[in-house]
Design an enzyme around this catalytic site. Sequence first.
Site, PDB file in Angstrom:
ATOM      1  N   ARG A 157      85.406  71.927 -13.033  1.00  0.00           N
ATOM      2  CA  ARG A 157      86.006  71.890 -11.543  1.00  0.00           C
ATOM      3  C   ARG A 157      86.589  70.342 -11.422  1.00  0.00           C
ATOM      4  O   ARG A 157      87.481  70.039 -10.537  1.00  0.00           O
ATOM      5  CB  ARG A 157      84.827  71.838 -10.549  1.00  0.00           C
ATOM      6  CG  ARG A 157      85.261  71.622  -9.247  1.00  0.00           C
ATOM      7  CD  ARG A 157      84.348  72.313  -8.197  1.00  0.00           C
ATOM      8  NE  ARG A 157      82.874  71.739  -8.330  1.00  0.00           N
ATOM      9  CZ  ARG A 157      82.435  70.794  -8.232  1.00  0.00           C
ATOM     10  NH1 ARG A 157      82.887  70.038  -7.329  1.00  0.00           N
ATOM     11  NH2 ARG A 157      81.007  70.501  -8.578  1.00  0.00           N
ATOM     12  N   TYR A 207     106.661  78.754   5.203  1.00  0.00           N
ATOM     13  CA  TYR A 207     105.749  80.091   4.551  1.00  0.00           C
ATOM     14  C   TYR A 207     104.827  80.186   5.313  1.00  0.00           C
ATOM     15  O   TYR A 207     104.052  79.375   6.017  1.00  0.00           O
ATOM     16  CB  TYR A 207     105.273  79.492   3.193  1.00  0.00           C
ATOM     17  CG  TYR A 207     104.275  80.415   2.668  1.00  0.00           C
ATOM     18  CD1 TYR A 207     104.517  81.990   2.511  1.00  0.00           C
ATOM     19  CD2 TYR A 207     103.054  80.074   2.280  1.00  0.00           C
ATOM     20  CE1 TYR A 207     103.497  82.539   2.115  1.00  0.00           C
ATOM     21  CE2 TYR A 207     102.023  80.938   1.935  1.00  0.00           C
ATOM     22  CZ  TYR A 207     102.361  82.216   1.740  1.00  0.00           C
ATOM     23  OH  TYR A 207     101.249  83.025   1.344  1.00  0.00           O
ATOM     24  N   ASP A 213     107.472  70.725   0.541  1.00  0.00           N
ATOM     25  CA  ASP A 213     107.036  72.230  -0.547  1.00  0.00           C
ATOM     26  C   ASP A 213     108.514  72.440  -1.033  1.00  0.00           C
ATOM     27  O   ASP A 213     109.267  72.754  -0.609  1.00  0.00           O
ATOM     28  CB  ASP A 213     106.734  73.152   0.436  1.00  0.00           C
ATOM     29  CG  ASP A 213     106.283  74.323  -0.322  1.00  0.00           C
ATOM     30  OD1 ASP A 213     106.939  74.664  -1.308  1.00  0.00           O
ATOM     31  OD2 ASP A 213     105.547  75.219   0.121  1.00  0.00           O
TER      32      ASP A 213
HETATM   33  C1  PLP Z   1     107.298  78.233  -0.172  1.00  0.00           C
HETATM   34  C2  PLP Z   1     105.752  78.509  -0.403  1.00  0.00           C
HETATM   35  N1  PLP Z   1     104.762  77.706  -0.424  1.00  0.00           N
HETATM   36  C3  PLP Z   1     103.403  78.173  -0.704  1.00  0.00           C
HETATM   37  C4  PLP Z   1     103.158  79.320  -1.081  1.00  0.00           C
HETATM   38  C5  PLP Z   1     101.845  79.584  -1.394  1.00  0.00           C
HETATM   39  O1  PLP Z   1     101.671  80.219  -2.696  1.00  0.00           O
HETATM   40  P1  PLP Z   1     100.410  80.744  -3.352  1.00  0.00           P
HETATM   41  O2  PLP Z   1     100.403  82.222  -3.158  1.00  0.00           O
HETATM   42  O3  PLP Z   1     100.819  80.351  -4.872  1.00  0.00           O
HETATM   43  O4  PLP Z   1      99.377  80.351  -2.829  1.00  0.00           O
HETATM   44  C6  PLP Z   1     104.302  80.296  -0.942  1.00  0.00           C
HETATM   45  C7  PLP Z   1     103.817  81.693  -1.021  1.00  0.00           C
HETATM   46  O5  PLP Z   1     104.667  82.633  -1.068  1.00  0.00           O
HETATM   47  C8  PLP Z   1     105.421  80.058  -0.734  1.00  0.00           C
HETATM   48  O6  PLP Z   1     106.570  80.977  -0.628  1.00  0.00           O
END
Ligand code: PLP
Length: 392
Positions: free
Chosen positions: A55, A108, A180
């Site tokens: 972990r 997202y 992101d």
């Molecule tokens: C821009 C973005 N950030 C984060 C995520 C979350 O990713 P995960 O499904 O790997 O948790 C997504 C999932 O579609 C995404 O499109």
Amino acid sequence: MDSSTSLETLLLCADRDAGERDIAPPLHLSVPFASLFDESAEVSGAPHSDRFYRRYGHPTQTRLEKVMSAAEGAEAALATASGMGAISTALLALLSQGDHVIGQRSMYAGTLSLLQDLAPRLGIHVSLVDQTDPSAFEQAVTHATKLIMVETPSNPLLHLTDLAAVSALAKEHGIVTIADNTVATPVNQHPLELGIDLVVHSLTKAASGHSDALAGIIAGAESLIDVMRRTHVLLGSVISPFDAWLTLRGLRTMLMRVEKHNRNALAVARFLAAHPRIAAVHYPGLSDHPQHALAVGQSSGFGGLLSFEICGGKTAAEGLLSSLRIPANSASLGGTRSLAVRPAAMWTRELTENQSAEAGLSPGLVRFAVGLEQEDDLIADLGQALDSLPAE
Ligand SMILES: Cc1ncc(COP(=O)(O)O)c(C=O)c1O
């Protein structure tokens, strides 16, 4: 490896140790590790070790972290079990009750749900702004703002955030910034170079690239990643060795795959923009996209994700999706196979109808994540599916 080493070489070599004999990395499955535990080290909030207890980290995770920190030009990185694992760990590591965070209206859905539903339950205040207007971030800053969380291009509307402008604003106010970078990938965009503090990714997408690994990453300065690690071992969003291994394997070819995504998406976007049944195409690579100049200025490619509005709304969008032969009607993006979906239908668990409308998810919006197919085949398939729709 020094700072002049190119991305394509870093993706292949940044995790290699001198003297290593394995060409493909080994897979370490052990949870506890013997003898390497330093009894003098404090275990909670431990100094980082990848051979103590899984972990806290494991050797395959460390290799993935080395490759991704090199790819992002970061001092350090922390791999997590998913993109949401990275985002939730970063937010919970940085925010406390009473703090204020600025996010975007277009993000997202999981991130939006975290900001709109979970954060307020912990006493964290949230403002969501129009990311296309840099002054909207400035207007939202309060004395309690600790974090600005951006996603650019945003999923699924491909809105852009001016990364240099937001990071300059944040520095002026002592606010931490997170970007992101999932949709862009480190092939197309480097937020840290533009002054952003931390980059997060869903490595589940183009980074691993084959729709078979779930993974996330946080990359940035060593001091911030240390803070993340302390929260991470408590939350337990640990990447499994096999997911880390698959992601590492996918990263070796990310550059070539993303370059092909860039070409396919631009070709598909141009075809759709010229089609009479399409009301609007959202893709920053199109020269008439309202933020095309910003896209050219802060990225070297436009990525594999686009979305479009179809004349005839929800019914026409559903008709199109059921007539497409190559893309699967499915979630996710960045894989080998093209995927198409109606976000308003996909994200009913994460967003209420109101939240979905506020995020700009109209019933006729289709998200198209290109794969590695031949571009003429994708265009022919879209053409036949559009032609099969009943006349308006
Ligand atoms: C821009 C973005 N950030 C984060 C995520 C979350 O990713 P995960 O499904 O790997 O948790 C997504 C999932 O579609 C995404 O499109």
